[in-house]
Design an enzyme around this catalytic site. Structure first.
Site, PDB file in Angstrom:
ATOM      1  N   HIS A   1      39.388  29.920  32.165  1.00  0.00           N
ATOM      2  CA  HIS A   1      39.338  31.134  32.993  1.00  0.00           C
ATOM      3  C   HIS A   1      40.500  32.096  32.790  1.00  0.00           C
ATOM      4  O   HIS A   1      40.529  33.145  33.433  1.00  0.00           O
ATOM      5  CB  HIS A   1      39.285  30.757  34.474  1.00  0.00           C
ATOM      6  CG  HIS A   1      37.938  30.312  34.939  1.00  0.00           C
ATOM      7  ND1 HIS A   1      36.970  31.193  35.374  1.00  0.00           N
ATOM      8  CD2 HIS A   1      37.391  29.080  35.034  1.00  0.00           C
ATOM      9  CE1 HIS A   1      35.884  30.514  35.717  1.00  0.00           C
ATOM     10  NE2 HIS A   1      36.105  29.235  35.521  1.00  0.00           N
TER      11      HIS A   1
ATOM     12  N   LYS B   1      40.960  43.555  44.616  1.00  0.00           N
ATOM     13  CA  LYS B   1      41.085  42.305  43.845  1.00  0.00           C
ATOM     14  C   LYS B   1      42.440  41.721  44.228  1.00  0.00           C
ATOM     15  O   LYS B   1      43.237  42.371  44.908  1.00  0.00           O
ATOM     16  CB  LYS B   1      41.025  42.570  42.336  1.00  0.00           C
ATOM     17  CG  LYS B   1      41.994  43.651  41.862  1.00  0.00           C
ATOM     18  CD  LYS B   1      41.777  44.054  40.411  1.00  0.00           C
ATOM     19  CE  LYS B   1      40.540  44.861  40.155  1.00  0.00           C
ATOM     20  NZ  LYS B   1      39.471  44.132  39.460  1.00  0.00           N
ATOM     21  N   ARG B   2      42.724  40.482  43.792  1.00  0.00           N
ATOM     22  CA  ARG B   2      44.047  39.916  44.059  1.00  0.00           C
ATOM     23  C   ARG B   2      45.134  40.839  43.512  1.00  0.00           C
ATOM     24  O   ARG B   2      44.941  41.505  42.495  1.00  0.00           O
ATOM     25  CB  ARG B   2      44.160  38.510  43.436  1.00  0.00           C
ATOM     26  CG  ARG B   2      43.404  37.434  44.219  1.00  0.00           C
ATOM     27  CD  ARG B   2      43.958  37.225  45.617  1.00  0.00           C
ATOM     28  NE  ARG B   2      45.264  36.598  45.614  1.00  0.00           N
ATOM     29  CZ  ARG B   2      45.488  35.314  45.917  1.00  0.00           C
ATOM     30  NH1 ARG B   2      44.496  34.528  46.285  1.00  0.00           N
ATOM     31  NH2 ARG B   2      46.700  34.817  45.881  1.00  0.00           N
TER      32      ARG B   2
ATOM     33  N   LYS C   1      46.801  43.143  36.842  1.00  0.00           N
ATOM     34  CA  LYS C   1      45.677  43.955  37.328  1.00  0.00           C
ATOM     35  C   LYS C   1      46.096  45.405  37.568  1.00  0.00           C
ATOM     36  O   LYS C   1      45.263  46.272  37.829  1.00  0.00           O
ATOM     37  CB  LYS C   1      45.091  43.330  38.597  1.00  0.00           C
ATOM     38  CG  LYS C   1      44.457  41.959  38.334  1.00  0.00           C
ATOM     39  CD  LYS C   1      43.942  41.327  39.633  1.00  0.00           C
ATOM     40  CE  LYS C   1      43.441  39.916  39.451  1.00  0.00           C
ATOM     41  NZ  LYS C   1      42.070  39.859  38.883  1.00  0.00           N
TER      42      LYS C   1
ATOM     43  N   THR D   1      34.505  39.903  37.985  1.00  0.00           N
ATOM     44  CA  THR D   1      33.134  39.880  38.502  1.00  0.00           C
ATOM     45  C   THR D   1      32.959  40.976  39.553  1.00  0.00           C
ATOM     46  O   THR D   1      31.836  41.448  39.779  1.00  0.00           O
ATOM     47  CB  THR D   1      32.782  38.513  39.117  1.00  0.00           C
ATOM     48  OG1 THR D   1      33.866  38.063  39.921  1.00  0.00           O
ATOM     49  CG2 THR D   1      32.492  37.491  38.035  1.00  0.00           C
TER      50      THR D   1
ATOM     51  N   LYS E   1      29.757  43.740  40.518  1.00  0.00           N
ATOM     52  CA  LYS E   1      29.245  44.032  41.871  1.00  0.00           C
ATOM     53  C   LYS E   1      29.223  45.536  42.118  1.00  0.00           C
ATOM     54  O   LYS E   1      28.256  46.076  42.664  1.00  0.00           O
ATOM     55  CB  LYS E   1      30.103  43.309  42.921  1.00  0.00           C
ATOM     56  CG  LYS E   1      29.971  41.797  42.849  1.00  0.00           C
ATOM     57  CD  LYS E   1      31.090  41.073  43.588  1.00  0.00           C
ATOM     58  CE  LYS E   1      31.071  39.592  43.191  1.00  0.00           C
ATOM     59  NZ  LYS E   1      32.237  38.850  43.692  1.00  0.00           N
TER      60      LYS E   1
END
Length: 843
Positions: free
Chosen positions: A378, A569-570, A575, A677, A681
């Protein structure tokens, strides 16, 4: 503007949710009243909202139980190959509405609850999220369970029943504060304890070798108590099981130590054993080598493998006597999927059981183990890789250490025979890392002990082969696969966005809900004026509804006709929430510089949790809230720009914000986000994506056409070239005036006037040791955002792109992902057959 339909009113128009037949409604009402009566008869005569929620939950659960029992009987009789999905995280969210949707009960419940003078949506809000995950990895496991049940696979999710899930996030003075998530406080109507299947798990102790074999002695025992949660497929009467283990101390715990007078202390010490399932470790993409975490990992694996072997040995329903004695057929009847390296101990544990307990010879046991296990990688971030100290491992699991050494020795002998004299290759490929502190590389153990290794998006799987596991790929290329992630369209469209689901059903029928590729049919309607109008209208209704939610929950007023620019998101440096912050400050400065200019109004929403020990992530949250404090109160800006931090982002909040988003931010440095993911969405729910060529964004651009996303920034090759050359953030700072202005404002305390030095550390990181090259993508990002504004000014063209994106999102269903796992890794075929419903007599 006309007041939008409530979700309740909307549901009644939707054929997909099962027409509310009068009989169904009457039955639901009767059942609800019965449950409410028995709940209240105990000690109260006034019902609370929670009483109503529980009565409804039990009513819906009643509809599951017959199907659940029948499904499991069906498996025992057919004895199919069973799939075991092992994960330390299952981020399930709420269960009530999903169960109603999958059983086709939602309209009947809605109508029955309405007739009783109650509001279904209000009751749904009472349920706590099951927050047994950190983010993507745990939510993926939940989507996979939904798809495996919908595809009729004999599948089981196995994990830990954490007493406390991911913390609740409070924002206090702009800072994140964590609160324990006591999600079981009011009980959990969806789980069933199964004490009859309780199993012992051993820790510590010593190993004795004798001619009769190997014995692991003097261990400490902890009991694993299973709790089962039903997992219904979509309208196919299949109900699978998620089994989560809870730690229990044995009744003689610490009492056989003859510690005279120590009885009270011994009973109090039961907590030490039961702490194993107390709390989810809140780290996302970060390894923290704590002994309690290693205990959790062995606990779930040891209990699960005993359960798998018990079920393998007794295949006929209701029979506990061992039927099978040979393990030859084990890989034909059992597939174990390891969700990241967290359950990697399944490999040495299965070896221990086969060799030490079942007396299978080593080579045969190793063949069985490899054919049974498969591993999903992952992440490629080095700080996320699990590398356990040998000293800790040896103390906790002495026999498993011997087995790992033996596995490694045979593996290195094999490599040495193929590459004589290449000692560096042996060092790189060893499971044991030498150094000050010897460590066990769990990813290497997984690759060696599995017959299949997969990444979670095409670009990620290529990176896995070309860098992370390059040596292993050269050894066994056939072992490496790609399985691009997906999401379940039941929760992530039908449940969270009934308005959009409805207009799609009107145009192309409801087949897309179990075959998302059918959304391609919408491509013929790209210029259909009515569709364009309907899609835009549903989006606007969702935005109005979310605005009302923000005002009610947080007292924040936003302009629902502004662009909803969402980044959830986290919180993590890779990110790049900081890149978003720099854009927001740049927009702010442009408005201040020329207030008369026409700006596209934006509401920028950033949300996500920071790991409690991750200082930089917590500083990023403080920066977002501080920028918001300045921007949101500047009268010159007005409602042209608002910055909102979405507190306590979780599954149930995602279900509200995603359908309301116009713009989805997916802006990680190329080569760092394995898949993502959330990106899928947003695409399915009618937002456009601004993103880098990273993770599944690459395949989204391929499906919809790159011109229908806002793609910007360095590609993986550019990042690598920049690394070779040496990334110098100051070059960008010196040459880009708008960037310099924004950075100087953050650094000087413009956004933190009471604490001018607050963000000095953040700026120092960006200038001097930014692994994720924020400044290198700044210019391209800001230009790309200008293109976003330009298109948003043309609502019709924007909506056409939205429809094209929705039409091209079919690939990203977890049904497709699971079908690929089933065929390419597990060796089973999905079945369209319905499980016979409980109302039908058995053959």
């Amino acid at each position: 503007m006309a007041k939008p339909l409530t979700d309740g009113e909307r549901r009644k128009q939707i054929s997909v949710r099962g027409l509310a037949g009068l009989g169904d409604v009457a039955e639901v009402r009767k059942s609800f009243n019965r449950h409410l009566h028995f709940t209240l008869v105990k000690d109260r005569n006034v019902a609370t909202r929670r009483d109503y929620y529980l009565a409804l939950a039990h009513t819906v659960r009643d509809h599951l139980v017959g199907r659940w029992i029948r499904t499991q009987q069906h498996y025992y009789e057919r004895d199919p190959k069973r799939i075991y999905y092992l994960s330390l995280e299952f981020y399930m969210g709420r269960t009530l509405q999903n169960t109603m949707v999958n059983l086709g009960l939602q309209n009947a419940c809605d109508e029955a609850i309405y007739q009783l003078g109650l509001d279904l949506e209000e009751l749904e809000e009472i349920e706590e999220d099951a927050g047994l995950g950190n983010g993507g990895l745990g939510r993926l496991a939940a989507c996979f369970l939904d798809s495996m049940a919908t595809l009729g696979l004999a599948a089981y999710g196995y994990g830990i029943r954490y007493e406390f899930g991911i913390f609740n996030q409070k924002i206090v003075n702009g800072w994140q504060v964590e609160e324990a998530d006591d999600w079981l406080r009011y009980g959990n109507p969806w789980e069933k304890a199964r004490p009859e299947y309780m199993l012992p798990v051993h820790f510590y102790g010593r190993v004795e070798h004798s001619p009769e074999g190997v014995c692991w002695l003097d261990t400490q025992v902890v009991l694993a108590m299973p709790y089962d949660t039903p997992v219904p497929g979509y309208k196919n009467d299949t109900v699978n099981t998620m089994r989560l283990w809870s730690a229990k101390a044995p009744n003689d715990f610490k009492l056989h130590d003859f510690n005279v007078g120590g009885y009270i202390e011994a009973v109090l010490d039961r907590n030490l054993a039961e702490n194993i399932s107390r709390v989810l470790y809140p780290n996302d993409n970060f390894f923290e080598g704590k002994e309690l975490r290693l205990k959790q990992e062995y606990f779930v694996v040891a209990a699960t493998l005993q359960d798998i072997i018990r079920r393998f040995k007794s295949s006929k329903f209701g029979c506990r006597d061992p039927v099978r004695t040979s393990f030859e057929t084990f890989p034909d009847k059992v597939a174990i999927q390891l969700n990241d390296t967290h359950p990697a101990l399944a490999i040495p544990e299965l070896m221990r059981i086969l060799v030490d307990v079942e007396k299978v010879d080593w080579d045969k046991a190793w063949e069985i183990t490899r054919k049974t296990c498969a591993y999903t990688n992952h992440t490629v971030l080095p700080e996320a890789l699990e590398r356990w100290p040998v000293s800790m491992f040896e103390k906790l699991l002495p026999r498993h250490l011997e087995i790992v050494y033996a596995i490694n020795q045979r593996h290195l002998d094999h490599v040495a025979a193929l590459f004589p004299g290449d000692v560096d290759r042996l060092r790189r490929m060893s499971v044991i890392e030498e150094g000050d502190c010897k460590r066990i590389n769990m990813a290497h153990l997984c690759v060696i002990g599995s017959h299949a290794v997969n990444g979670v998006a095409r670009i990620h799987s290529e990176i896995v082969k070309q860098s992370v596991f390059k040596d292993f790929y050269e050894l066994e290329p056939e072992k490496f696969q790609n399985k691009t992630n997906g999401i379940t369209p039941r929760r992530w469209l039908l449940l969270c966005n009934p308005g959009l689901a409805d207009i799609i059903v009107e145009r192309i029928g409801e087949g897309f809900l179990t075959d998302l590729s059918q959304l391609k049919k919408l491509l013929q309607l790209l210029s259909d004026e009515a569709l364009i109008r309907d899609v835009a209208q549903v989006k606007q209704e969702n935005k109005v509804k979310f605005s009302a939610f923000l005002e009610k929950e947080y007292g924040v007023k936003v302009n629902p006709s502004s662009m909803f620019d969402v980044h959830v998101k986290r919180i993590h440096e890779y990110k790049r929430q900081l890149l978003n912050c720099l854009h927001v400050v740049t927009l702010y400065n442009r408005i201040k510089k020329d207030p008369a200019q026409a700006f596209v109004p934006r509401t920028v929403m950033i949300g996500g949790k920071a790991a409690p020990g991750y200082h930089m992530a917590k500083m990023i949250i403080k920066l977002v809230t501080s920028i918001g404090d300045v921007v949101n109160h500047d009268p010159v800006v007005g409602d042209r720009l608002k910055v909102i931090f979405l507190e306590n982002y979780r599954v149930s909040l995602a279900e509200k914000v995603i359908p309301a988003a116009d713009l989805s931010q997916q802006i990680s440095t190329a080569g760092t986000e394995a898949s993502g993911t959330g990106n899928m969405k947003f695409m399915l729910n009618g937002a456009l994506t601004i993103g880098t060529m990273d993770g599944a964004n690459v395949e989204m651009a391929e499906e919809a056409g790159a011109e229908n996303l806002f793609i910007f920034g360095l590609r993986v090759e550019d990042v690598e070239a920049l690394d070779r050359k040496g990334y110098n953030a100051r070059e960008y700072y010196d040459s880009l005036p708008e960037l310099r202005q924004a950075v100087d404002q953050i650094s000087s305390g413009f956004f933190s006037p009471r604490e001018p030095d607050c963000f000095k550390g953040v700026v120092d990181m960006l200038l001097n040791h930014d692994r994720f090259k924020v400044f290198a993508d700044y210019e391209a990002y800001v230009e790309c955002q200008a293109r976003v504004d330009q298109l948003y000014r043309n609502p019709k063209e924007w909506t056409k792109k939205v429809i094209r994106n929705i039409a091209c999102s079919g690939k990203f269903s977890s049904d497709r992902t699971i079908t690929e796992y089933a065929r390419d890794i597990w060796g089973v075929e999905p079945s369209a057959l319905k499980t016979p419903p409980p109302s039908l007599p058995r053959d």
